[in-house]
Design a protein around this motif. Structure first.
Motif, PDB file in Angstrom:
ATOM      1  N   LEU A 188       0.277  -1.122   0.050  1.00 31.18           N
ATOM      2  CA  LEU A 188       0.033  -0.427  -0.269  1.00 31.18           C
ATOM      3  C   LEU A 188       1.094   1.277  -0.229  1.00 31.18           C
ATOM      4  N   SER A 191       1.535   2.233  -3.734  1.00 31.00           N
ATOM      5  CA  SER A 191       1.273   2.110  -4.199  1.00 31.00           C
ATOM      6  C   SER A 191      -0.567   3.752  -3.775  1.00 31.00           C
ATOM      7  N   ASP A 193      -1.929   3.455  -1.711  1.00 34.55           N
ATOM      8  CA  ASP A 193      -3.195   3.421  -1.016  1.00 34.55           C
ATOM      9  C   ASP A 193      -2.970   3.822   0.524  1.00 34.55           C
ATOM     10  N   ARG A 194      -4.612   3.905   1.220  1.00 34.56           N
ATOM     11  CA  ARG A 194      -4.396   3.693   2.638  1.00 34.56           C
ATOM     12  C   ARG A 194      -5.302   2.619   3.107  1.00 34.56           C
ATOM     13  N   GLY A 196      -6.339  -1.326   1.680  1.00 32.31           N
ATOM     14  CA  GLY A 196      -6.183  -2.303   0.586  1.00 32.31           C
ATOM     15  C   GLY A 196      -7.302  -3.659   0.903  1.00 32.31           C
ATOM     16  N   LEU A 337     -13.632   4.887  -6.917  1.00 38.54           N
ATOM     17  CA  LEU A 337     -12.348   4.683  -6.870  1.00 38.54           C
ATOM     18  C   LEU A 337     -12.286   2.746  -6.817  1.00 38.54           C
ATOM     19  N   THR A 338     -11.275   2.633  -7.501  1.00 39.76           N
ATOM     20  CA  THR A 338     -10.852   0.663  -7.270  1.00 39.76           C
ATOM     21  C   THR A 338      -9.909   0.738  -5.954  1.00 39.76           C
ATOM     22  N   VAL A 339     -10.175   0.026  -4.971  1.00 37.47           N
ATOM     23  CA  VAL A 339      -9.643  -0.218  -3.919  1.00 37.47           C
ATOM     24  C   VAL A 339      -8.336  -1.461  -3.701  1.00 37.47           C
ATOM     25  N   PRO A 340      -7.297  -1.251  -4.471  1.00 39.06           N
ATOM     26  CA  PRO A 340      -5.840  -2.375  -4.279  1.00 39.06           C
ATOM     27  C   PRO A 340      -6.688  -3.633  -3.260  1.00 39.06           C
ATOM     28  N   ARG A 365      -2.935   0.781   5.920  1.00 43.07           N
ATOM     29  CA  ARG A 365      -1.413   1.631   4.829  1.00 43.07           C
ATOM     30  C   ARG A 365      -0.091   1.008   5.801  1.00 43.07           C
ATOM     31  N   ASP A 382      -4.172   7.561   8.651  1.00 41.27           N
ATOM     32  CA  ASP A 382      -4.270   6.038   7.549  1.00 41.27           C
ATOM     33  C   ASP A 382      -5.156   5.399   8.802  1.00 41.27           C
TER      34      ASP A 382
END
Length: 400
Positions: A188, A191, A193-194, A196, A337-340, A365, A382
């Motif tokens: 995370l 990437s 992102d906060r 996943g 948004l797409t969450v990883p 994260r 986060d």
């Protein structure tokens, strides 16, 4: 909540946590959990395996949505692994109540006992017992470094060990379990992102390597006359690193026991524990097989006897696809948004329960990827993002 938990079980020298199952620090954490439940008007109960539950609504109604994690630690572990999930669960409930959410399903927050396995050498004891993956007989044989059995430890802490065992009736009440956890890696962070979503847990296990040689005087025994098991062990540690690098996996000898353990004595026994994990079963088999083959070659060369025992194993865990996809939909509902979605090499209670009930995981994260260490960390922003994400998920699963 975080400030109240921070001092419990923290070692003054290392700064890490020693919250071992059924210890004094574990008892303080369990008391904290009960206090949080009672303060929110939740019904607190302890199941037959020592796991704690805080219920909103009727547990017997079925199709309950459950969240939570664990409060125990590895030796000198960090503050976030486990506790972040429990604290975030109570905070997410507070958030939902502030939103005026109406619950249509029972909700429970759980603290699973002895997740880390730091005291008795087996991870996820509480959830394994509940799911029937650990028999009563196997549990009774678990002992700590001082020879104290699991039943004796439970009894000393004020719990009845006579009731432990599989709990299918409890699991039948649960429709979904979502565990929030600090990420134990840097996916995370890399990437940006906060939060996943977990896709799967790598297959992993623990193997004990017993190298038996001959004790002798360190100062008078010629090198050519020695049967020194430490030599074979040391070479095996290096072999594990090579095998893991070749396969793109991980392999670690992180624990060792030596007899007679004297500075001026050649050991008679060196016992080392291998932890290995890989993205798939075939790769894991290749790594462990390669390590054992090398260990036997080294042992033969030094006149050492070797026994290898698999002490625990968890196959690959694919989290429930429908629940995983629903988490992605809920978290992207208002933002688009797409969450990883990412895999992990760490085991969790959600993985143990996945064979019996739908389970899923959220990751928060970790800026350094460091875990199982006092340096483990997650930024407050986060963590708050994780609470909001968990609240969104619980609202979608348990509320109108």
């Amino acid at each position: 909540m975080w400030a109240e938990l921070l001092p419990i079980g923290r070692h003054p020298d290392s700064g890490g946590y020693r919250r071992y199952a059924w210890s004094g620090a574990d008892g303080e954490c369990r008391a904290w959990f009960e206090e949080q439940a009672v303060a929110r008007g939740l019904a607190h109960e302890v199941d037959r395996n020592g796991n704690q539950w805080a219920w909103l609504g009727d547990p017997a109604a079925g199709d309950a949505v459950v969240t939570g994690s664990h409060l125990d630690s590895v030796p000198d572990g960090g503050a976030f692994d486990g506790p972040l999930g429990v604290v975030s669960s109570f905070a997410a409930l507070d958030e939902l109540r502030a939103r005026g959410a109406r619950f249509t399903k029972p909700l429970a927050i759980v603290n699973f006992g002895d997740e880390e396995g730091a005291r008795f050498g087996l991870a996820c004891v509480g959830s394994r017992l509940t799911a029937g993956q650990l028999t009563v007989e196997q549990a009774h044989r678990l002992t700590d470094a001082d020879g104290v059995t699991l039943p004796r430890a439970m009894e000393a802490a004020g719990y009845d060990p006579g009731a432990i065992g599989a709990d299918p009736e409890r699991l039948a009440r649960i429709g979904a379990f979502v565990e929030l956890h600090v990420e134990q890696g840097r996916a995370l962070d890399l990437s940006g992102d906060r939060v996943g979503i977990a896709s799967a847990i790598w297959p992993h296990g623990r193997w004990r390597f017993d190298f038996r040689g001959e004790a002798n005087h360190a100062g008078t025994t010629r090198l050519v006359d020695r049967r020194d098991p430490m030599m074979s062990y040391a070479e095996t540690v290096l072999a594990a690193r090579r095998e893991a690098e070749l396969a793109g996996a991980v392999a670690t000898f992180g624990k060792i026991s030596v007899e007679p353990n004297g500075v001026n004595a050649i050991p008679s026994l060196v016992r080392g524990w291998l932890d290995s994990r890989a993205a798939d079963q075939a790769t894991l088999d290749t790594v462990v097989g390669g390590v054992e083959k090398a260990a036997r070659e080294y042992a033969d060369a030094h006149g050492i006897d070797l026994d290898v025992v698999r002490e625990s194993f968890t196959p690959v865990v694919e989290f429930d696809h429908a629940l995983r996809d629903e988490l992605g939909r809920l978290l992207g509902k208002d933002t688009g948004l797409t969450v990883p979605v990412l895999g992990t090499g760490a085991g969790h209670d959600a993985g143990i329960l996945s064979g019996r009930i739908p389970t899923a995981m959220l990751f928060v994260r970790n800026p350094t990827g460091v875990s199982h260490s006092p340096a483990e960390h997650a930024a407050e922003d986060d963590c708050l993002a994780g609470v909001r994400a968990l609240a969104d998920v619980l609202e979608g699963l348990a509320c109108t």
